[in-house]
Scaffold this motif. Sequence first.
Motif, PDB file in Angstrom:
ATOM      1  N   ASP A  12       0.805  -1.226   0.000  1.00  0.00           N
ATOM      2  CA  ASP A  12       0.000   0.000   0.000  1.00  0.00           C
ATOM      3  C   ASP A  12       0.840   1.278   0.000  1.00  0.00           C
ATOM      4  O   ASP A  12       0.301   2.367   0.225  1.00  0.00           O
ATOM      5  N   ARG A  13       2.130   1.180  -0.249  1.00  0.00           N
ATOM      6  CA  ARG A  13       3.029   2.342  -0.152  1.00  0.00           C
ATOM      7  C   ARG A  13       2.540   3.525  -0.979  1.00  0.00           C
ATOM      8  O   ARG A  13       2.466   4.649  -0.493  1.00  0.00           O
ATOM      9  N   LYS A  14       2.214   3.307  -2.241  1.00  0.00           N
ATOM     10  CA  LYS A  14       1.777   4.419  -3.106  1.00  0.00           C
ATOM     11  C   LYS A  14       0.501   5.066  -2.566  1.00  0.00           C
ATOM     12  O   LYS A  14       0.377   6.293  -2.561  1.00  0.00           O
ATOM     13  N   LEU A  15      -0.437   4.251  -2.128  1.00  0.00           N
ATOM     14  CA  LEU A  15      -1.671   4.771  -1.562  1.00  0.00           C
ATOM     15  C   LEU A  15      -1.394   5.569  -0.285  1.00  0.00           C
ATOM     16  O   LEU A  15      -1.954   6.651  -0.078  1.00  0.00           O
ATOM     17  N   LEU A  16      -0.506   5.060   0.569  1.00  0.00           N
ATOM     18  CA  LEU A  16      -0.149   5.765   1.807  1.00  0.00           C
ATOM     19  C   LEU A  16       0.533   7.100   1.505  1.00  0.00           C
ATOM     20  O   LEU A  16       0.258   8.111   2.163  1.00  0.00           O
TER      21      LEU A  16
END
Length: 162
Positions: A128-132
């Motif tokens: 979920d890095r990009k979303l975070l």
Amino acid sequence: LNDYNTLGGVGGSLRKGATDLIDGLSPDDRERAHRILLRFVRVGRESMDARVPCSRPEVIAAAGGGEQAERVLLRLSGSLPPSEREGRTRDSIAPIRLISVRSEDELDLVHEELLRRWPQMRDWIEEDRKLLERAEAVETAADQWVQSGQAPSWLSSGPLLA
């Protein structure tokens, strides 16, 4: 003390306890726990990921709201009464806590080591890095807009909203 050392100290103990707790949840509650725990993460672009305190309403909203989200939060904070705890024998004696309750409205992860030494948490962060990162950018922009006195000129438009 031998068990503590065998597990690998604080990080190893947290890793084992966190895995046991999450494995004891239903698939739906596991997903709620995933969303709750990620709410406490500030991803680092040029630095290490870090934990950040959150309010109870933020955390409940991240898990979809409602009674079941509250129940999963209670489970993650070790706050369910013994008669309502599910899972492992160890948990029925001393509940596993992944979230600490600092005050009625302020919550935090119990230890930074959850971000570093618990493989499931690291996997969730990477997935979920990009979303975070995007959520953090939106929150920062919203805070700046509020600080500007909610000036219309501070509102994003065009590709920034895509």
